[in-house]
Design a protein around this motif. Structure first.
Motif, PDB file in Angstrom:
ATOM      1  N   ARG A  52      -4.603  -6.902   3.444  1.00 18.08           N
ATOM      2  CA  ARG A  52      -4.214  -7.337   4.785  1.00 18.08           C
ATOM      3  C   ARG A  52      -4.457  -6.216   5.789  1.00 18.08           C
ATOM      4  O   ARG A  52      -4.218  -5.041   5.495  1.00 18.08           O
ATOM      5  N   THR A  53      -4.904  -6.615   6.980  1.00 17.82           N
ATOM      6  CA  THR A  53      -5.088  -5.641   8.053  1.00 17.82           C
ATOM      7  C   THR A  53      -4.889  -6.325   9.399  1.00 17.82           C
ATOM      8  O   THR A  53      -5.219  -7.507   9.562  1.00 17.82           O
ATOM      9  N   ASP A  57       2.141  -6.335  10.358  1.00 15.91           N
ATOM     10  CA  ASP A  57       3.157  -6.099   9.333  1.00 15.91           C
ATOM     11  C   ASP A  57       3.908  -4.799   9.622  1.00 15.91           C
ATOM     12  O   ASP A  57       3.306  -3.771   9.965  1.00 15.91           O
ATOM     13  N   THR A  58       5.217  -4.832   9.458  1.00 17.21           N
ATOM     14  CA  THR A  58       6.046  -3.659   9.697  1.00 17.21           C
ATOM     15  C   THR A  58       5.660  -2.517   8.764  1.00 17.21           C
ATOM     16  O   THR A  58       5.497  -2.717   7.556  1.00 17.21           O
ATOM     17  N   PHE A 303      -1.025  -0.042  -2.843  1.00 15.99           N
ATOM     18  CA  PHE A 303      -0.349   0.712  -1.789  1.00 15.99           C
ATOM     19  C   PHE A 303       0.067  -0.256  -0.688  1.00 15.99           C
ATOM     20  O   PHE A 303      -0.771  -0.991  -0.145  1.00 15.99           O
ATOM     21  N   ALA A 304       1.370  -0.248  -0.360  1.00 12.63           N
ATOM     22  CA  ALA A 304       1.904  -1.154   0.659  1.00 12.63           C
ATOM     23  C   ALA A 304       3.261  -0.627   1.110  1.00 12.63           C
ATOM     24  O   ALA A 304       3.864   0.221   0.443  1.00 12.63           O
ATOM     25  N   PRO A 305       3.780  -1.108   2.254  1.00  8.13           N
ATOM     26  CA  PRO A 305       5.080  -0.634   2.730  1.00  8.13           C
ATOM     27  C   PRO A 305       6.215  -1.020   1.792  1.00  8.13           C
ATOM     28  O   PRO A 305       6.188  -2.061   1.151  1.00  8.13           O
ATOM     29  N   TYR A 306       7.214  -0.147   1.720  1.00  7.56           N
ATOM     30  CA  TYR A 306       8.483  -0.430   1.052  1.00  7.56           C
ATOM     31  C   TYR A 306       9.460   0.650   1.497  1.00  7.56           C
ATOM     32  O   TYR A 306       9.273   1.821   1.183  1.00  7.56           O
ATOM     33  N   SER A 340     -11.106   3.982  11.541  1.00  6.02           N
ATOM     34  CA  SER A 340      -9.702   4.302  11.786  1.00  6.02           C
ATOM     35  C   SER A 340      -8.855   3.091  11.413  1.00  6.02           C
ATOM     36  O   SER A 340      -9.366   2.042  11.018  1.00  6.02           O
ATOM     37  N   GLY A 341      -7.529   3.230  11.563  1.00  8.41           N
ATOM     38  CA  GLY A 341      -6.642   2.144  11.147  1.00  8.41           C
ATOM     39  C   GLY A 341      -6.520   2.103   9.636  1.00  8.41           C
ATOM     40  O   GLY A 341      -6.516   3.138   8.971  1.00  8.41           O
ATOM     41  N   GLY A 342      -6.442   0.900   9.065  1.00  6.57           N
ATOM     42  CA  GLY A 342      -6.341   0.805   7.617  1.00  6.57           C
ATOM     43  C   GLY A 342      -5.912  -0.570   7.154  1.00  6.57           C
ATOM     44  O   GLY A 342      -6.072  -1.568   7.862  1.00  6.57           O
ATOM     45  N   TYR A 343      -5.320  -0.635   5.956  1.00  5.00           N
ATOM     46  CA  TYR A 343      -4.951  -1.912   5.353  1.00  5.00           C
ATOM     47  C   TYR A 343      -3.940  -1.675   4.244  1.00  5.00           C
ATOM     48  O   TYR A 343      -3.750  -0.547   3.772  1.00  5.00           O
ATOM     49  N   THR A 344      -3.289  -2.745   3.834  1.00  5.96           N
ATOM     50  CA  THR A 344      -2.486  -2.726   2.616  1.00  5.96           C
ATOM     51  C   THR A 344      -3.263  -3.473   1.543  1.00  5.96           C
ATOM     52  O   THR A 344      -4.015  -4.408   1.834  1.00  5.96           O
TER      53      THR A 344
END
Length: 350
Positions: A52-53, A57-58, A303-306, A340-344
């Motif tokens: 996802r990009t 997303d928080t 790799f993703a937020p938590y 630049s930027g990125g993704y999960t």
């Protein structure tokens, strides 16, 4: 014929290596969660993946973005959307799911809404061992509405393009199709070629992620030194030899919740099998490592937020192309891109 889907073969190999390494290492839950089991962790025959990009997303990276200068004009492509698929380890195949979509908003290429490309998969696309898919339909909606649509149909040995409900135009050679962008071809055909290259760019990042994940699982931290290019070929300010430095920010064995840094310092990625090589300068951060096992089965990795930021973050990674004319003659493409930027990105049990 050049294999336009060669990324798939490498990705499947890398994923197999990753899962083997994980199964041999001490596994635990990912993203700071304590719900997984300790132990080796058997692997499944297939895994879903989700990338996802630009979805708001928080704690996720900002939208993946490419900047370049073409014919003295600054251009930009900004991505938003979600790509899902399946890796099958037994068949060594990857399938992109029907319904995948990516929106690419461009600046400096086409005016107004003509620079908005909504890319959809209208059928699954499967590649086995890196071969071209036998079938698949990619629909590109131009602008909001859309103003018009372009259908890209992949078939054995080539690709056909259709403007709305018009007569299809067929290209038997993938190279001819990809070379349409920036040519004198009709604008809609150039947009089709550009849209495909953007999806290929996304697929490249799946491969790039798996390469780095493999290095992390192998504990291959430290410095890799590149070969030496003739001084006259290097961009201004670059020096020989280049370096690639992979760092575990916490040290020791990679554990869930950790972060890793991949730094390129004028690094020449010399591919013996390709006359076109890449030259990188910049940093990529891999934040909040997920590794999940349940009942000794590996069920998730990525790799993703938590409980904080997570994902793959690009800090202005510059990418140049170096072309080799055997034996030993090199030239620098003056057009370079900055990412630049990125993704999960996460792999999980079906």
């Amino acid at each position: 014929m050049k294999n336009r889907f060669s990324l798939f073969s490498s990705s499947c190999v890398f994923l197999s290596m990753v899962l083997l390494l994980v199964s041999l290492s001490c596994s635990s839950s990912g993203g700071g969660d304590d719900g997984g089991d300790d132990g080796g962790g058997d692997v499944l025959s297939e895994y879903n993946f989700n990338m996802r990009t630009g979805m708001g997303d928080t704690d996720a990276p900002s939208a993946l973005q490419i900047d370049a200068s073409l014919d003295d004009e600054d251009v930009r492509a900004t991505f938003s959307g979600e790509v899902t698929g399946v890796f099958n380890l037994d068949e060594n195949s990857i399938t992109l799911n029907e319904g995948c979509w990516i929106r690419v908003t461009t600046d400096g290429l086409w005016p107004g809404e003509l620079g908005i490309l909504n890319i959809y998969l209208n059928s699954p696309i499967t590649s086995v061992d890196g071969d071209e898919p036998d079938q698949g339909i990619l629909v590109v909606g131009i602008g909001n509405g859309p103003l018009y649509s372009i259908t890209i149909t992949a078939a054995s040995g080539g690709v056909s393009l259709q403007y709305n409900d018009g007569t299809p135009v067929t290209y038997d050679d993938w190279d001819d199709f990809e070379d349409l962008f920036g040519s004198t071809a009709p604008e809609w055909q150039q947009q089709a070629s550009f849209a495909y290259s953007m999806m290929e760019f996304i697929l490249f990042h799946v491969e790039f992620f798996l390469e780095t994940l493999t290095a992390i699982e192998e504990n291959a931290f430290g410095t890799t030194t590149s070969g030496t290019l003739p001084a006259g070929v290097l961009p201004v300010g670059f020096t020989n030899p280049g370096k690639m430095i992979l760092t575990d920010n916490n040290g020791g064995e990679p554990l869930p919740g950790e972060a890793f840094t991949l730094e390129f310092q004028h690094f020449w990625d010399d591919d013996d099998l390709d006359d076109i090589d890449q030259l990188y300068d910049g940093t990529v951060r891999f934040v909040n490592f997920w590794r999940i096992t349940n009942d000794d089965i590996l069920t998730g990795i990525g790799f993703a937020p938590y409980n904080g930021s997570g994902g793959v973050f690009f800090d202005d990674l510059a990418n140049y192309e170096i072309e080799e004319t055997p034996p030993g003659s090199y030239s620098l493409d003056e057009v370079f891109t900055t990412i630049s930027g990125g993704y999960t990105i996460l792999f999980s049990e079906p």
